[in-house]
Scaffold this active site. Structure first.
Site, PDB file in Angstrom:
ATOM      1  N   GLU A  94       0.815  -1.203   0.000  1.00 25.10           N
ATOM      2  CA  GLU A  94       0.000   0.000   0.000  1.00 25.10           C
ATOM      3  C   GLU A  94       0.853   1.259   0.000  1.00 25.10           C
ATOM      4  OE1 GLU A  94      -3.881  -1.479   2.497  1.00 25.10           O
ATOM      5  OE2 GLU A  94      -1.893  -1.643   3.341  1.00 25.10           O
ATOM      6  N   CYS A 107       3.001   8.582   0.952  1.00 26.31           N
ATOM      7  CA  CYS A 107       3.619   7.720   1.953  1.00 26.31           C
ATOM      8  C   CYS A 107       3.851   6.360   1.300  1.00 26.31           C
ATOM      9  CB  CYS A 107       2.661   7.618   3.140  1.00 26.31           C
ATOM     10  SG  CYS A 107       3.162   6.450   4.385  1.00 26.31           S
ATOM     11  N   CYS A 114       6.588  -6.319   7.639  1.00 16.99           N
ATOM     12  CA  CYS A 114       7.652  -5.720   8.449  1.00 16.99           C
ATOM     13  C   CYS A 114       8.159  -6.762   9.436  1.00 16.99           C
ATOM     14  CB  CYS A 114       7.101  -4.513   9.209  1.00 16.99           C
ATOM     15  SG  CYS A 114       8.373  -3.540  10.051  1.00 16.99           S
ATOM     16  N   CYS A 118       6.195  -3.979  16.333  1.00 14.58           N
ATOM     17  CA  CYS A 118       5.723  -2.917  17.216  1.00 14.58           C
ATOM     18  C   CYS A 118       4.303  -3.299  17.642  1.00 14.58           C
ATOM     19  CB  CYS A 118       5.739  -1.575  16.492  1.00 14.58           C
ATOM     20  SG  CYS A 118       7.383  -1.110  15.927  1.00 14.58           S
ATOM     21  N   GLY A 161       6.843  -1.434   6.530  1.00 18.59           N
ATOM     22  CA  GLY A 161       8.244  -1.831   6.518  1.00 18.59           C
ATOM     23  C   GLY A 161       9.198  -0.891   7.222  1.00 18.59           C
ATOM     24  N   CYS A 332      -1.331   6.062   9.915  1.00 21.10           N
ATOM     25  CA  CYS A 332      -0.069   5.446  10.333  1.00 21.10           C
ATOM     26  C   CYS A 332      -0.368   4.142  11.048  1.00 21.10           C
ATOM     27  CB  CYS A 332       0.654   6.331  11.336  1.00 21.10           C
ATOM     28  SG  CYS A 332       1.175   7.881  10.682  1.00 21.10           S
TER      29      CYS A 332
HETATM   30  N1  SAH Z   1       9.296   1.359  10.288  1.00 23.70           N
HETATM   31  C1  SAH Z   1       9.260   2.797  10.244  1.00 23.70           C
HETATM   32  C2  SAH Z   1       8.063   3.324   9.456  1.00 23.70           C
HETATM   33  C3  SAH Z   1       6.784   2.908  10.114  1.00 23.70           C
HETATM   34  S1  SAH Z   1       5.303   3.779  10.073  1.00 23.70           S
HETATM   35  C4  SAH Z   1       9.213   3.363  11.657  1.00 23.70           C
HETATM   36  O1  SAH Z   1       9.052   2.590  12.601  1.00 23.70           O
HETATM   37  O2  SAH Z   1       9.398   4.556  11.805  1.00 23.70           O
HETATM   38  C5  SAH Z   1       5.498   5.407  10.539  1.00 23.70           C
HETATM   39  C6  SAH Z   1       5.062   5.751  11.960  1.00 23.70           C
HETATM   40  O3  SAH Z   1       3.744   5.317  12.311  1.00 23.70           O
HETATM   41  C7  SAH Z   1       5.985   5.157  12.999  1.00 23.70           C
HETATM   42  O4  SAH Z   1       6.367   6.152  13.893  1.00 23.70           O
HETATM   43  C8  SAH Z   1       5.099   4.132  13.646  1.00 23.70           C
HETATM   44  O5  SAH Z   1       5.542   3.781  14.934  1.00 23.70           O
HETATM   45  C9  SAH Z   1       3.756   4.828  13.637  1.00 23.70           C
HETATM   46  N2  SAH Z   1       2.617   3.955  13.912  1.00 23.70           N
HETATM   47  C10 SAH Z   1       2.576   2.609  13.841  1.00 23.70           C
HETATM   48  N3  SAH Z   1       1.338   2.162  14.180  1.00 23.70           N
HETATM   49  C11 SAH Z   1       0.588   3.255  14.457  1.00 23.70           C
HETATM   50  C12 SAH Z   1      -0.771   3.454  14.834  1.00 23.70           C
HETATM   51  N4  SAH Z   1      -1.608   2.438  14.966  1.00 23.70           N
HETATM   52  N5  SAH Z   1      -1.201   4.723  15.030  1.00 23.70           N
HETATM   53  C13 SAH Z   1      -0.369   5.765  14.835  1.00 23.70           C
HETATM   54  N6  SAH Z   1       0.922   5.646  14.469  1.00 23.70           N
HETATM   55  C14 SAH Z   1       1.397   4.401  14.286  1.00 23.70           C
END
Ligand code: SAH
Length: 341
Positions: A94, A107, A114, A118, A161, A332
């Site tokens: 996506e 984005c 990934c 997290c 990712g 996000c």
């Molecule tokens: N792997 C990279 C890119 C990930 S996405 C990273 O970790 O930075 C970009 C951002 O969205 C990251 O800061 C991630 O922690 C955040 N994110 C992940 N899940 C989320 C959610 N459910 N709500 C809001 N932000 C989220």
């Protein structure tokens, strides 16, 4: 024999000129092809109308110009669009297009799935399916701009990712974005969960990309609980790598901080964050409104504004990133390829 032809997207202009030269073609012909592909967004040699027929046939015979296929497109009430692309090497990812007044951000995904899990992120629950090739990352931008005609002023590596765990492909995509598609490095943000080696390598690059680090808690035990895969990467080693980036660049970075109710939104979290952001680290804090993910036990913190004020009072720069595209699961951490109909 289709598989043995080189992919046009991976070639540089110099390589193309060399190739043309050895075939007895003048350099300006290579330049013309280059313009068709990278400036006009035409990737079918048959449509390159000012080239001689023989050259069009030669291009067609000797190169592949694979394009992504749009499988699904959803628009949010706020104008955000979620795009599901089928990629040339198989599988789908996506991208999310986010219009915001004069700014149009795409984005992009850097991996299929990934490998970090997290706890609060939907992509993290999928696991890693495969690495993307550099050109597959680039094609998400190419496809959105030229196949769909979407304006794009900024690019963020915040889709599926971890970009710094697909380093060489991401660098290849960045080269394509800056040198071929004409994006300024200052308008490209790489968001990382924090890979010290990758951050240091990025600091050595000549271009000035924006860097965002997903901190989420400056208290080591809390961060570990939220990002178990990162348990072996200490916050000190990350802080050192980030400080190196700042010094090398003479620039600020961004700390991303998803605010989760009763988890990382208390006074001790403010204090830890305050201590984390000290010279030589120069960072502003971007507080992210949590996008709930079904099945995950987290809630958005109601203390977003209060937390921001607390940081501001302590002299930090803190902004809030409100959720976009949440109604179509394009926010996000919501990218998990479920089709929202
Ligand atoms: N792997 C990279 C890119 C990930 S996405 C990273 O970790 O930075 C970009 C951002 O969205 C990251 O800061 C991630 O922690 C955040 N994110 C992940 N899940 C989320 C959610 N459910 N709500 C809001 N932000 C989220």
């Amino acid at each position: 024999m289709v598989g043995v032809k080189p992919v046009f997207w991976t070639a540089s202009l110099e390589e193309l000129k060399r190739e043309f030269d050895s075939a007895g073609l003048p350099a300006y012909r290579a330049q013309q092809v280059w313009q068709w592909v990278w400036q006009k967004g035409i990737a079918q040699p048959t449509q390159m109308t000012d080239l001689p027929q023989s050259l069009r046939q030669k291009l067609e015979a000797e190169w592949r110009f694979p394009l992504p296929r749009l499988l699904h497109r959803r628009s949010s009430q706020d104008g955000t669009q979620k795009l599901l692309w089928e990629l040339p090497e198989g599988g789908s990812v996506e991208s999310v297009w986010i219009p915001q007044r004069q700014r149009f951000t795409l984005c992009v995904s850097s991996q299929m799935g990934c490998s970090f899990n997290c706890r609060f992120c939907a992509t993290g629950q999928m696991g890693l399916e495969r690495q993307l090739k550099g050109y597959e990352i680039l094609l998400q931008v190419y496809g959105a701009k030229f196949l769909l005609g979407l304006p794009i002023t900024h690019i963020v590596f915040m889709g599926m990712g971890e970009p710094l765990l697909n380093y060489s492909a991401v660098m290849e995509a960045l080269t394509g974005l800056t040198q071929r598609m004409g994006f300024s490095a200052r308008r490209i943000t790489i968001s990382t969960v924090g890979i010290p080696k990758g951050i240091e390598r990025l600091a050595e690059r000549p271009e000035r990309f924006e860097l965002a680090f997903s901190l989420h808690s400056a208290i080591p035990e809390k961060r570990q609980a939220l990002i178990p895969t990162a348990a072996h990467i200490s916050l000190e080693s990350l802080r050192a790598a980030l400080a190196y980036y700042c010094q090398k660049r003479r620039d600020w970075i961004t700390l991303e901080y998803v605010l989760l109710a009763n988890i990382n939104d208390g006074p001790e979290d403010v204090a830890a964050l305050r201590d984390f952001v000290a010279p030589p680290l120069a960072a502003k804090v971007n507080l992210i409104e949590y996008n709930p993910t079904p099945g995950l036990p987290f809630r958005p913190s109601p203390r977003l504004k209060e937390f921001q004020r607390a940081l501001l009072r302590r002299g930090l720069i803190a902004t809030i990133r409100y959720s976009r595209g949440r109604d179509i699961a394009a926010g996000c951490g919501q990218l998990a390829r479920q089709l929202v109909s």
